[in-house]
Design an enzyme around this catalytic site. Structure first.
Site, PDB file in Angstrom:
ATOM      1  N   CYS A 141     -17.977  50.450 100.028  1.00 21.43           N
ATOM      2  CA  CYS A 141     -19.389  50.355  99.636  1.00 21.43           C
ATOM      3  C   CYS A 141     -20.246  51.498 100.197  1.00 21.43           C
ATOM      4  O   CYS A 141     -20.955  52.181  99.457  1.00 21.43           O
ATOM      5  CB  CYS A 141     -19.955  48.996 100.030  1.00 21.43           C
ATOM      6  SG  CYS A 141     -20.042  48.703 101.820  1.00 21.43           S
ATOM      7  N   HIS A 186     -22.924  45.173 103.630  1.00 23.33           N
ATOM      8  CA  HIS A 186     -22.758  45.748 102.286  1.00 23.33           C
ATOM      9  C   HIS A 186     -23.983  46.579 101.905  1.00 23.33           C
ATOM     10  O   HIS A 186     -25.118  46.247 102.253  1.00 23.33           O
ATOM     11  CB  HIS A 186     -22.567  44.638 101.257  1.00 23.33           C
ATOM     12  CG  HIS A 186     -22.149  45.148  99.903  1.00 23.33           C
ATOM     13  ND1 HIS A 186     -20.910  45.661  99.643  1.00 23.33           N
ATOM     14  CD2 HIS A 186     -22.842  45.219  98.719  1.00 23.33           C
ATOM     15  CE1 HIS A 186     -20.817  46.021  98.373  1.00 23.33           C
ATOM     16  NE2 HIS A 186     -21.988  45.753  97.787  1.00 23.33           N
ATOM     17  N   ASP A 198     -22.281  49.320  92.648  1.00 22.11           N
ATOM     18  CA  ASP A 198     -21.677  49.370  93.974  1.00 22.11           C
ATOM     19  C   ASP A 198     -20.153  49.342  93.863  1.00 22.11           C
ATOM     20  O   ASP A 198     -19.593  49.173  92.784  1.00 22.11           O
ATOM     21  CB  ASP A 198     -22.161  48.206  94.836  1.00 22.11           C
ATOM     22  CG  ASP A 198     -21.731  46.847  94.277  1.00 22.11           C
ATOM     23  OD1 ASP A 198     -21.255  46.790  93.116  1.00 22.11           O
ATOM     24  OD2 ASP A 198     -21.870  45.827  94.988  1.00 22.11           O
TER      25      ASP A 198
END
Length: 222
Positions: A141, A186, A198
């Protein structure tokens, strides 16, 4: 009938054989011709032979009107089948990573157009998630977010927890496409509306999807 000289003409007709004398009598011919004249012909025996041939010859008749026909064969034209040429495209590993196509369940939102951050991010839709990955061969991420911004000359950390200190936090109402979405563990890039792009988790790929975080934090860089 008597004998005739070489000027005798014999004419055959349908009713029989007629003999016509042409020129002078035989006696006159004999007197006026030299010793080399043709010998005389016995017309009596000639007539008998001719009649015998005519009596045994087959009768050939032809109708006054004749019609004829023939069968015309049926001809069917067959259109030739032309196969289109097949074009084979060879793509290198580097170009594949630069031209990935969005998957069917991950349509690219309209907010991408004209937004530098999202236009770069959209190139990598379909790139697999790789833990610790920071290149188009595979992203995690924060590796994905830092790589996209890096293409614009902006250096960001490869650690999701560090993002709270690299920009300005804005409200959800003020967030703009291209801002960063942060949640514990994240980070993603805001794509406008209720969308983000993402690198989700192992087994998934970079994609556009709905914002799933319950309390996302929006961060503007620059």
């Amino acid at each position: 009938m008597g004998t005739v000289g070489r000027r005798t003409a014999v004419v055959a007709a349908a009713s029989g054989l007629a003999v016509t004398m042409l020129g002078a009598p035989a006696s006159a011919a004999n007197q006026g011709e030299a010793a080399g004249s043709l010998p005389a012909v016995d017309t009596t025996s000639l007539t008998a032979s001719a009649r015998a041939v005519l009596e045994t010859a087959p009768v050939v008749t032809a109708p006054a009107e004749v019609s004829w026909s023939f069968d015309t064969p049926t001809v069917t034209a067959v259109k030739p089948v032309v196969k289109a040429a097949t074009t084979r495209t060879t793509t290198t590993a580097a170009s594949r990573s630069e031209t990935r196509t969005a998957v069917a369940n991950s349509p690219i939102p309209q907010s991408v157009a004209g937004n530098a951050v999202l236009e770069i991010a959209a190139r990598y839709v379909g790139t697999p998630y790789v833990s610790g990955g920071t290149t188009p061969d595979g992203f995690d991420c924060s590796g994905f977010v830092s790589y996209v911004y890096g293409q614009l000359g902006i250096s960001l950390p490869h650690s999701s927890s560090a993002y709270l200190s690299v920009g300005t936090i804005v409200s959800a109402a003020d967030a703009l496409p291209g801002d960063i979405i942060w949640s514990p563990g994240h980070v993603a890039i805001y794509a406008g509306g209720n969308q983000q792009i993402d690198a989700p988790r192992p087994g998934k790929t970079v994609q556009f999807r709905a914002i799933w975080q319950s309390s996302p934090v929006f961060i503007r860089i620059g």
